[in-house]
Write an enzyme that holds these catalytic residues in place. Structure first.
Site, PDB file in Angstrom:
ATOM      1  N   ASN A  83      42.278  29.940  52.557  1.00  0.00           N
ATOM      2  CA  ASN A  83      43.250  29.052  53.210  1.00  0.00           C
ATOM      3  C   ASN A  83      42.841  28.462  54.542  1.00  0.00           C
ATOM      4  O   ASN A  83      43.468  27.527  55.010  1.00  0.00           O
ATOM      5  CB  ASN A  83      44.566  29.818  53.429  1.00  0.00           C
ATOM      6  CG  ASN A  83      45.238  30.160  52.122  1.00  0.00           C
ATOM      7  OD1 ASN A  83      45.598  29.263  51.368  1.00  0.00           O
ATOM      8  ND2 ASN A  83      45.367  31.442  51.834  1.00  0.00           N
TER       9      ASN A  83
ATOM     10  N   ARG B 294      44.120  50.891  40.571  1.00  0.00           N
ATOM     11  CA  ARG B 294      43.085  50.618  41.568  1.00  0.00           C
ATOM     12  C   ARG B 294      42.764  51.931  42.276  1.00  0.00           C
ATOM     13  O   ARG B 294      43.672  52.646  42.728  1.00  0.00           O
ATOM     14  CB  ARG B 294      43.590  49.606  42.592  1.00  0.00           C
ATOM     15  CG  ARG B 294      42.617  49.433  43.732  1.00  0.00           C
ATOM     16  CD  ARG B 294      43.105  48.426  44.742  1.00  0.00           C
ATOM     17  NE  ARG B 294      42.126  48.291  45.798  1.00  0.00           N
ATOM     18  CZ  ARG B 294      42.336  48.628  47.075  1.00  0.00           C
ATOM     19  NH1 ARG B 294      43.503  49.104  47.458  1.00  0.00           N
ATOM     20  NH2 ARG B 294      41.390  48.465  47.975  1.00  0.00           N
TER      21      ARG B 294
ATOM     22  N   ASN C 166      48.675  50.086  42.206  1.00  0.00           N
ATOM     23  CA  ASN C 166      47.869  50.427  43.376  1.00  0.00           C
ATOM     24  C   ASN C 166      48.722  51.342  44.240  1.00  0.00           C
ATOM     25  O   ASN C 166      49.642  50.880  44.917  1.00  0.00           O
ATOM     26  CB  ASN C 166      47.499  49.133  44.118  1.00  0.00           C
ATOM     27  CG  ASN C 166      46.652  49.399  45.345  1.00  0.00           C
ATOM     28  OD1 ASN C 166      46.340  50.540  45.665  1.00  0.00           O
ATOM     29  ND2 ASN C 166      46.283  48.334  46.043  1.00  0.00           N
TER      30      ASN C 166
ATOM     31  N   GLU D 280      42.493  40.392  42.093  1.00  0.00           N
ATOM     32  CA  GLU D 280      42.058  41.754  41.771  1.00  0.00           C
ATOM     33  C   GLU D 280      42.905  42.354  40.659  1.00  0.00           C
ATOM     34  O   GLU D 280      42.395  43.108  39.830  1.00  0.00           O
ATOM     35  CB  GLU D 280      42.105  42.623  43.032  1.00  0.00           C
ATOM     36  CG  GLU D 280      41.002  42.262  44.006  1.00  0.00           C
ATOM     37  CD  GLU D 280      41.175  42.888  45.378  1.00  0.00           C
ATOM     38  OE1 GLU D 280      41.800  42.241  46.239  1.00  0.00           O
ATOM     39  OE2 GLU D 280      40.701  44.010  45.582  1.00  0.00           O
TER      40      GLU D 280
ATOM     41  N   ARG E  90      40.011  46.014  62.117  1.00  0.00           N
ATOM     42  CA  ARG E  90      38.796  46.847  62.205  1.00  0.00           C
ATOM     43  C   ARG E  90      37.701  46.096  62.960  1.00  0.00           C
ATOM     44  O   ARG E  90      37.547  44.888  62.796  1.00  0.00           O
ATOM     45  CB  ARG E  90      38.279  47.211  60.816  1.00  0.00           C
ATOM     46  CG  ARG E  90      39.247  48.045  60.017  1.00  0.00           C
ATOM     47  CD  ARG E  90      38.630  48.438  58.670  1.00  0.00           C
ATOM     48  NE  ARG E  90      39.701  48.676  57.713  1.00  0.00           N
ATOM     49  CZ  ARG E  90      39.738  48.171  56.492  1.00  0.00           C
ATOM     50  NH1 ARG E  90      38.744  47.419  56.033  1.00  0.00           N
ATOM     51  NH2 ARG E  90      40.757  48.415  55.692  1.00  0.00           N
TER      52      ARG E  90
ATOM     53  N   ASN F  91      42.735  40.495  55.288  1.00  0.00           N
ATOM     54  CA  ASN F  91      42.939  41.356  56.448  1.00  0.00           C
ATOM     55  C   ASN F  91      41.716  42.271  56.585  1.00  0.00           C
ATOM     56  O   ASN F  91      41.182  42.473  57.656  1.00  0.00           O
ATOM     57  CB  ASN F  91      44.244  42.146  56.273  1.00  0.00           C
ATOM     58  CG  ASN F  91      44.701  42.708  57.594  1.00  0.00           C
ATOM     59  OD1 ASN F  91      44.506  42.117  58.656  1.00  0.00           O
ATOM     60  ND2 ASN F  91      45.284  43.900  57.538  1.00  0.00           N
TER      61      ASN F  91
ATOM     62  N   HIS G  70      35.881  46.521  48.132  1.00  0.00           N
ATOM     63  CA  HIS G  70      36.316  45.193  47.642  1.00  0.00           C
ATOM     64  C   HIS G  70      35.502  44.770  46.421  1.00  0.00           C
ATOM     65  O   HIS G  70      35.410  43.583  46.106  1.00  0.00           O
ATOM     66  CB  HIS G  70      36.127  44.068  48.699  1.00  0.00           C
ATOM     67  CG  HIS G  70      37.050  44.122  49.877  1.00  0.00           C
ATOM     68  ND1 HIS G  70      36.726  43.549  51.086  1.00  0.00           N
ATOM     69  CD2 HIS G  70      38.285  44.647  50.021  1.00  0.00           C
ATOM     70  CE1 HIS G  70      37.715  43.727  51.937  1.00  0.00           C
ATOM     71  NE2 HIS G  70      38.672  44.399  51.311  1.00  0.00           N
TER      72      HIS G  70
HETATM   73  P1  AMP Z   1      44.716  39.201  52.324  1.00  0.00           P
HETATM   74  O1  AMP Z   1      44.290  40.516  52.907  1.00  0.00           O
HETATM   75  O2  AMP Z   1      43.730  38.624  51.361  1.00  0.00           O
HETATM   76  O3  AMP Z   1      46.129  39.207  51.800  1.00  0.00           O
HETATM   77  O4  AMP Z   1      44.737  38.160  53.549  1.00  0.00           O
HETATM   78  C1  AMP Z   1      45.588  38.306  54.656  1.00  0.00           C
HETATM   79  C2  AMP Z   1      45.161  37.323  55.739  1.00  0.00           C
HETATM   80  O5  AMP Z   1      45.160  35.985  55.200  1.00  0.00           O
HETATM   81  C3  AMP Z   1      46.091  37.289  56.947  1.00  0.00           C
HETATM   82  O6  AMP Z   1      45.314  37.270  58.135  1.00  0.00           O
HETATM   83  C4  AMP Z   1      46.815  35.965  56.799  1.00  0.00           C
HETATM   84  O7  AMP Z   1      47.151  35.408  58.046  1.00  0.00           O
HETATM   85  C5  AMP Z   1      45.768  35.116  56.128  1.00  0.00           C
HETATM   86  N1  AMP Z   1      46.387  33.976  55.455  1.00  0.00           N
HETATM   87  C6  AMP Z   1      47.215  33.989  54.400  1.00  0.00           C
HETATM   88  N2  AMP Z   1      47.639  32.740  54.106  1.00  0.00           N
HETATM   89  C7  AMP Z   1      47.062  31.921  55.018  1.00  0.00           C
HETATM   90  C8  AMP Z   1      47.099  30.515  55.281  1.00  0.00           C
HETATM   91  N3  AMP Z   1      47.831  29.699  54.524  1.00  0.00           N
HETATM   92  N4  AMP Z   1      46.347  30.052  56.309  1.00  0.00           N
HETATM   93  C9  AMP Z   1      45.599  30.875  57.067  1.00  0.00           C
HETATM   94  N5  AMP Z   1      45.528  32.211  56.880  1.00  0.00           N
HETATM   95  C10 AMP Z   1      46.252  32.717  55.883  1.00  0.00           C
END
Ligand code: AMP
Length: 398
Positions: free
Chosen positions: A334, A91, A9, A384, A241, A211, A180
């Site tokens: 999570n 990607r 990526n 992914e 965003r 995110n 996505h």
């Molecule tokens: P991603 O873009 O899928 O990597 O997700 C990133 C987001 O997931 C960020 O806002 C992190 O704070 C949140 N995140 C990752 N691990 C946890 C967790 N154990 N509990 C709550 N939020 C999480």
């Protein structure tokens, strides 16, 4: 026989990679080359057992980044076995209306990806650079582009058309594309597998909450709606965003606020969402601040949950019959609190969360609704890289 796929990526100054073993799906190694083109670059290489190795040195371009990555494989393992390496999967964010599925990369595919840069100016040019570097380093290997938009190429015109002057929209390629898609496709297939039912029989909503955040409505394995639009800015409240906003706000920011187009772009894409409302785009930090009684964090959480609830209701209406709702990605996998808040008061739609199942932590796919809930609610980890590796292997196989 086991094979390996290198998944790449590439960003404008970075290159993320993962070596995936198939059919097990194990990540044998993963890493990130960053600050490419800057005075000092950095490559961080993690092997399957968790050991991480970091080198810092100037990296002039993506080809050099890949050479350093290869030397990391040689030095720290695992052996990048050219015999076992079946292909390279890339990607690619934007495949426009043209690319409806993964494709083997040829010069003409590369030219098309480059042409689509008008729709994804930050991403597609970087992908082209990364792909060219990989072609130079692995000239004999099949290389495949897997598009973030492809899964949503099936959206019906009623869902992808903006109610704009039709000629202007046509001339400028203005329509909803969705993003996505690799994650939504992978997760929706996993749901059918976990429940042991035929994908064709399921009407699903998938909520990818990381995110970046997006929702999709999927009928029988085919996407019929999604929340991201011509760009990934539309839809849910995200880390940085804004998601949905009255376009009139843009005029107001320009006319009254005196902001330039680039400043408005940066405001809506990089300084809004949870960051704009609460000062932090990391969901864990947001939850911590909310627990401390921070009013901005509490409001940000409510705004995000309210938006999610609206989309779930809307997509239930679009689908007519809703069988499953699935949470995925960093936040969705999570954070039990946002799952509960998003689905609260939706008993009218046949949605009943089991509080204990929702609160339980696990990295496995799982059901979090009550046995009586008409709609089955699940948490399914997305992957992914694995989806890209599988698509690459399928095409490389010929
Ligand atoms: P991603 O873009 O899928 O990597 O997700 C990133 C987001 O997931 C960020 O806002 C992190 O704070 C949140 N995140 C990752 N691990 C946890 C967790 N154990 N509990 C709550 N939020 C999480």
């Amino acid at each position: 026989m086991t094979t390996q796929i290198l998944v790449i990526n590439s960003g404008s100054s970075s290159l993320k990679y993962q070596l995936v073993e198939l059919p097990s799906g194990r990540a044998l190694a993963s890493g990130l080359a960053e600050r490419i083109g800057e005075a000092v670059g950095r490559v961080s290489h993690a092997v399957g057992d968790g050991a991480r190795h970091v080198v810092e040195q100037p990296i002039v371009d993506h080809a050099e980044a890949l050479h350093i990555v290869l030397s990391q494989f040689a030095e720290h393992g695992p052996t990048l076995d050219v015999e076992a390496l079946q292909g390279v999967g890339h990607r690619v964010v934007h495949g426009g209306a043209e690319f409806r599925e993964p494709v083997l990369i040829t010069e003409s595919v590369l030219a098309q990806i480059e042409e689509l840069s008008v729709l994804a100016p930050l991403h597609n040019p970087a992908h082209v650079v990364g792909i060219r570097a990989a072609l130079q380093i692995f000239p004999g290997l099949p290389q495949v582009a897997v598009f973030d938009t492809a899964f949503f190429a099936s959206l019906p015109p009623a869902a992808y058309t903006y109610a704009l002057d039709a000629e202007v929209a046509r001339d400028l390629g203005i329509r909803r594309y969705g993003f996505h898609g690799t994650s939504h496709a992978y997760v929706s297939r996993q749901v059918a597998e976990v429940l042991g039912v035929d994908l064709a029989d399921l009407n699903q909503v998938v909520l990818h909450l990381g995110n970046g955040c997006s929702a999709s409505a999927i009928r029988g394995g085919v996407a019929v709606e999604t929340s991201m639009g011509m760009t990934p800015l539309e839809g849910l409240v995200m880390g940085t965003r804004s998601g949905d906003i009255d376009p009139g706000v843009v005029f107001h920011l320009a006319r009254v606020g005196g902001l330039s187009i680039d400043e408005i772009d940066a405001l809506l894409n990089r300084r809004s969402g949870l960051l704009g409302l609460a000062g932090d785009n990391d969901f864990r930090a947001l939850m911590g601040a909310r627990a401390q009684g921070d009013p901005g964090a509490a409001l940000a959480f409510e705004v995000a949950a309210h938006r999610l609830r609206k989309y779930v209701g809307a997509y239930a209406a679009v689908l007519g019959r809703l069988d499953t709702i699935t949470f995925t990605a960093g936040v969705g996998e999570n954070n039990a609190a946002i799952r509960e808040a998003a689905l609260s008061r939706l008993e009218c739609l046949g949605i009943e969360l089991d509080p204990d199942a929702n609160a339980a932590r696990s990295s496995e796919p799982r059901v979090i609704s009550t046995p009586d809930s008409r709609v089955t609610v699940l948490v399914v980890p997305t992957n992914e890289e694995l989806a890209i590796a599988q698509a690459t292997a399928e095409l490389a196989d010929g």
